[in-house]
Structures are given as structure tokens and as C-alpha cells.
Design an enzyme around this catalytic site. Structure first.
Site, mmCIF file in Angstrom:
data_model
loop_
_atom_site.group_PDB
_atom_site.id
_atom_site.type_symbol
_atom_site.label_atom_id
_atom_site.label_comp_id
_atom_site.label_asym_id
_atom_site.label_seq_id
_atom_site.Cartn_x
_atom_site.Cartn_y
_atom_site.Cartn_z
ATOM 1 C CB SER A 1 -0.982 -0.004 1.168
ATOM 2 O OG SER A 1 -0.295 0.118 2.395
ATOM 3 C CG HIS B 1 9.692 1.320 12.169
ATOM 4 N ND1 HIS B 1 9.863 -0.031 12.002
ATOM 5 C CD2 HIS B 1 9.380 1.504 13.475
ATOM 6 C CE1 HIS B 1 9.683 -0.647 13.161
ATOM 7 N NE2 HIS B 1 9.388 0.269 14.075
HETATM 8 C C1 GRF Z 1 3.958 -0.642 6.899
HETATM 9 O O1 GRF Z 1 3.291 -0.555 8.130
HETATM 10 C C2 GRF Z 1 5.380 -0.178 7.021
HETATM 11 O O2 GRF Z 1 5.556 0.856 7.949
HETATM 12 C C3 GRF Z 1 6.091 -1.414 7.525
HETATM 13 O O3 GRF Z 1 5.465 -2.470 6.836
HETATM 14 C C4 GRF Z 1 4.129 -2.099 6.462
HETATM 15 C C5 GRF Z 1 4.032 -2.264 4.983
HETATM 16 O O4 GRF Z 1 2.727 -2.077 4.502
HETATM 17 N N1 GRF Z 1 7.504 -1.299 7.327
HETATM 18 P P1 GRF Z 1 2.452 -2.036 2.948
HETATM 19 O O5 GRF Z 1 3.051 -3.303 2.340
HETATM 20 O O6 GRF Z 1 3.086 -0.805 2.385
HETATM 21 O O7 GRF Z 1 0.947 -2.014 2.805
#
Ligand code: GRF
Length: 193
Positions: free
Chosen positions: A21, A114
Site C-alpha cells: 500500500s 517504520h
Molecule cells: C507498513 O506498516 C510499514 O511501515 C512497515 O510495513 C508495512 C508495509 O505495509 N515497514 P504495505 O506493504 O506498504 O501495505
């Protein structure tokens, strides 16, 4: 530090392992006129990553890099980065730890997002730990990647309030909405935009 030289957009690779996402939000951002980046490559260690669909939708090439052996995997990634003239790497839910060698090679050119207010809650299971500790606030952080996990220089953070009935799932979705805004904002900040 990455330099913006003229109207040319910075060629960027996004590394993912899952839903992607943040990848989607970065692609949408990159297609805006005032964006300093263009996303020209998607790298995933996971051939089943749902986020790979965004590569197809937006016609951005992807490379699946099997991670049976990190040294070999990183060699392949480096080749892709060279072949595609990549100047900036955005980690977006990439679940592999990059080696010191790799990080040094691209020092100042790798960003990560993060889901906590770093330096608090580095590592995995962030939201669960935040809830168990009865924190009043959490959030998300975009930072440079250095050789220590989730410890590089912070570029931008967004704080969110935790409700009394918050669960790790509700917190994760609440923070994810903010992540989608924060990553583009942090990139703009990097380029003084
Ligand atoms: C997010 O919460 C990001 O902060 C963490 O992993 C998740 C990834 O979500 N590192 P997406 O794959 O971008 O939906």
C-alpha cells in the site's frame, strides 16, 4: 545525499514484501507534476507479494529476488540497480535485512518507513507492543537506513493518538493511512520541496 539536478526526476526503486500500500501511494505521488522522483523498478523477495499487482497496473517493471542466500540476492539487486540507473531506494514493508556492505554502498540513498515513533519500538510487532505498554501515542517515521535496525537519521514523523479501545489491528490501519501521506512528504522534504 541525493541531489536534484535540473528537471530530471530521480530514478527510484521501491522494495516490498507484502501488500504494497505504501508502494501504491509512492507511485501516485511520483506521477504528480511536482514530484522529484520517478519509480522505475519494484523489487520483491516474495513472488506472492500482493503489492506486485501495482507494478502491473502502473506498468512498472518488477524483479523477484529469491533470498535463499543474502549475498547472492544482494548481488542480483545491485545488478538491477545498476542496469536501471537507480539513484534512490525506498523500502516499503521490505522484510529482509540489508547487509552492512549493501547499506554502505548506497549510503544516504536508502529510505525506510517504520510504523512507530522511532527511536521507540524498533523491529517487529510494533503495534502489539505499543498497546501492551498502554502508550497514549504512536505513529510512523521515515528515516535513512544505516547499519543498525531502524536507527538511521529521522527525516519526518507523524504522531497519532491511541484510543482507549484501540487494538493492534485498528492502530495498524490508522497509522497506515498516515504512512501513505508521510512517505511522499518526507521525500519532498529531502529535496527541499
Ligand atoms: C507498513 O506498516 C510499514 O511501515 C512497515 O510495513 C508495512 C508495509 O505495509 N515497514 P504495505 O506493504 O506498504 O501495505
Amino acid at each position: 545525499m541525493v541531489q536534484l539536478t535540473g528537471p530530471k526526476k530521480i530514478k527510484t526503486a521501491v522494495f516490498i514484501s507484502g501488500n504494497g500500500s505504501n508502494l501504491k501511494s509512492l507511485i501516485l505521488f511520483s506521477r504528480k507534476k511536482n514530484s522529484p522522483i520517478t519509480i522505475s523498478l519494484i523489487i520483491s523477495n516474495n513472488s506472492k507479494a500482493k503489492g506486485l499487482k501495482f507494478g502491473k497496473i502502473f506498468k512498472i517493471p518488477n524483479k523477484i529476488i529469491k533470498y535463499n542466500n543474502r549475498l547472492i540476492a544482494e548481488r542480483k539487486i545491485i545488478t538491477e540497480i545498476k542496469n536501471n540507473n537507480i539513484e534512490l531506494i525506498c523500502l516499503a514493508g521490505f522484510m529482509k535485512i540489508l547487509s552492512k556492505h549493501f547499506i554502505k554502498k548506497y549510503n544516504g540513498k536508502i529510505l525506510n518507513i517504520h510504523p512507530s515513533l522511532l527511536p521507540k519500538y524498533k523491529g517487529l510487532n510494533t503495534h502489539q507492543r505499543v498497546i501492551s505498554n498502554n502508550e497514549k501515542y504512536s505513529g510512523c517515521t521515515v528515516h535513512f537506513v544505516n547499519s543498525r535496525l531502524d536507527s538511521g537519521k529521522i527525516i519526518l514523523q507523524k504522531k497519532v493518538r491511541i484510543n482507549s479501545n484501540e487494538t493492534s489491528t485498528s492502530l495498524a490501519s490508522k497509522i497506515l493511512v498516515q504512512e501513505h501521506k508521510l512517505y511522499p512528504k518526507a521525500i519532498k522534504k529531502l529535496f527541499n520541496l
